[in-house]
Design a protein around this motif. Structure first.
Motif, PDB file in Angstrom:
ATOM      1  N   HIS A  49      30.492   9.303   5.210  1.00 21.08           N
ATOM      2  CA  HIS A  49      29.635   9.066   6.080  1.00 21.08           C
ATOM      3  C   HIS A  49      29.673   9.218   7.178  1.00 21.08           C
ATOM      4  O   HIS A  49      29.941   7.760   7.923  1.00 21.08           O
ATOM      5  N   HIS A  59      30.766  10.165  11.408  1.00 18.33           N
ATOM      6  CA  HIS A  59      31.065  10.924  13.194  1.00 18.33           C
ATOM      7  C   HIS A  59      32.155  10.675  13.828  1.00 18.33           C
ATOM      8  O   HIS A  59      32.689  10.065  14.273  1.00 18.33           O
ATOM      9  N   MET A 104      30.376  14.908   9.243  1.00 20.15           N
ATOM     10  CA  MET A 104      29.255  15.021   9.812  1.00 20.15           C
ATOM     11  C   MET A 104      29.382  15.782  11.190  1.00 20.15           C
ATOM     12  O   MET A 104      29.958  16.079  11.867  1.00 20.15           O
ATOM     13  N   LYS A 108      24.177  19.335   5.348  1.00 14.43           N
ATOM     14  CA  LYS A 108      23.614  17.934   5.546  1.00 14.43           C
ATOM     15  C   LYS A 108      22.066  18.262   6.103  1.00 14.43           C
ATOM     16  O   LYS A 108      22.039  19.820   6.999  1.00 14.43           O
ATOM     17  N   HIS A 164      22.652   6.290   4.441  1.00 18.36           N
ATOM     18  CA  HIS A 164      22.578   5.417   5.026  1.00 18.36           C
ATOM     19  C   HIS A 164      21.277   4.492   4.923  1.00 18.36           C
ATOM     20  O   HIS A 164      20.354   4.705   5.082  1.00 18.36           O
ATOM     21  N   ASP A 168      28.787   5.655   8.258  1.00 17.41           N
ATOM     22  CA  ASP A 168      28.195   5.939   9.519  1.00 17.41           C
ATOM     23  C   ASP A 168      28.684   6.371  10.801  1.00 17.41           C
ATOM     24  O   ASP A 168      28.096   5.419  11.793  1.00 17.41           O
TER      25      ASP A 168
HETATM   26 ZN    ZN Z   1      25.425   9.887  10.891  1.00 16.99          ZN
END
Ligand code: ZN
Ligand code: DOR
Length: 341
Positions: free
Chosen positions: A13, A15, A39, A96, A171, A244
């Protein structure tokens, strides 16, 4: 123990954003991880396969060893045909679900899950994973209760309706989520971030607001943190690493309306090692970081290894980020483990 060699981990996960900051974000992840689930909440979001392919080309142009696994951003209008196209591309590995308004760049997300039943039915048929940001967004629901609300009102009914759906609850932050995933079928798994293992809401709010610990879902009370620690301390293969890591420039975080997200990529595996050691579960780190994820996704485990050495080092207090600076998770803190280059 002075040294720990594990199979090279993957970040399930992540970004990375876009444009000038990719030089930093892609390289920071490539230094530690082999693959990463990317993501799609760019602005504008990655809503179709052509956008995912173009975004992947911009990531690959950074010329690092990172293998980006692409995702699509579900909207109210994502059709079953779009899911089929994504699957057939071989490039998009998952989709997602952002409930509209739940987090950064989620305004174009799903307003009512029933709108995407045809898309979800197609995912179920194809065995393509649905990744969920699991928070309800109604203004009357307290921010600390939004994950539990999502389980009860959305996720449990969804999985009942689509029992063959492969789903990652992303998450997770609460004991209820850990329990839900544990009790669900083998098709349901969860990622856990370093910040939710290392910190609780006291760390963020006592003695002054630590804006760099603000992320979504927000840090919860210590009993939830302990439940997550417990979940990764068992040998339950449903839990795996997803940082995340969500970079925002220093100015965007240290503002009257600070953005949500912790930039953990530069020290991700060391932060996890610090956490696992603190609750005496270092022997569970490799399965969490390097085995459970690929096994769930039906992908090969990595063949290389990395080595962590017990040696104190300080996480940098800031890093360059395009023309700005970024404050990484754990900035200025001393960690006990360092990954060898
Ligand atoms: Zn995220
Ligand atoms: O803290 C967060 N930041 N949570 C999310 O769900 C999104 C992310 C971001 O993109 O900044």
């Amino acid at each position: 123990m002075q040294s720990l060699t594990i199979i090279r981990p993957d970040d399930w996960h992540l970004h990375l954003r876009d444009g000038a900051v990719l030089a930093r974000t892609v390289a920071d992840t490539a230094a530690q991880f082999n693959r990463a689930m990317i993501m799609p909440n760019l602005s504008p979001p990655v809503v179709d396969t052509a956008m995912a392919i173009a975004y992947k080309a911009r990531l690959d142009a950074q010329n690092t060893s990172l293998t980006p696994l692409m995702t699509l951003y579900l909207t109210d209008h994502t059709s079953a045909q779009e899911i089929q196209l994504a699957f057939d591309s071989g490039i998009v590995k998952a989709v997602k679900l952002y409930p509209a308004g739940a987090t950064t760049n989620s305004a174009a997300g799903v307003t009512n899950i029933e709108n995407i039943y045809p898309a979800i039915e197609k995912l179920e048929e194809l065995g393509m994973p649905l990744l969920v940001h699991g928070e309800v967004t109604h203004s009357h629901v307290d921010i600390f209760d939004r994950e539990k609300g999502f389980i009860d009102q959305q996720l449990a009914p969804l999985l009942q309706r689509f029992p063959k759906l492969k789903c990652v609850f992303e998450h997770i932050t609460t004991s209820e989520a850990a329990q839900f995933v544990t009790g669900a079928s083998d098709l349901v798994a969860a990622t856990i971030t370093p910040q939710h293992l290392l910190y609780n809401r006291n760390d963020m709010l006592v003695g002054g607001i630590k804006t760099h610990l603000y992320c979504l879902p927000v840090l919860k009370r210590n009993t939830h943190q302990q439940a997550l620690q417990q979940a990764v301390s068992t040998s339950n293969t449903k839990f795996f690493l997803g940082t995340d890591s969500a970079p925002h420039a220093q100015g965007a975080k240290e503002s009257a309306c600070g953005c949500a997200g912790c930039y953990s990529s530069p020290a991700a595996i060391e932060l996890y090692a610090q956490a696992f050691e603190s609750f005496d579960a270092l022997d569970k780190l490799e399965a969490f970081a390097s085995l459970n994820g690929p096994d769930f996704y039906g992908l090969a485990r990595n063949s290389e290894t990395i080595t962590l050495t017990r040696r104190s080092w300080q996480v940098p207090s800031s890093l360059s980020f395009g023309n700005e600076l970024i404050i990484p998770l754990g900035a200025g803190e001393t960690l006990n483990w360092k990954m060898e280059a």
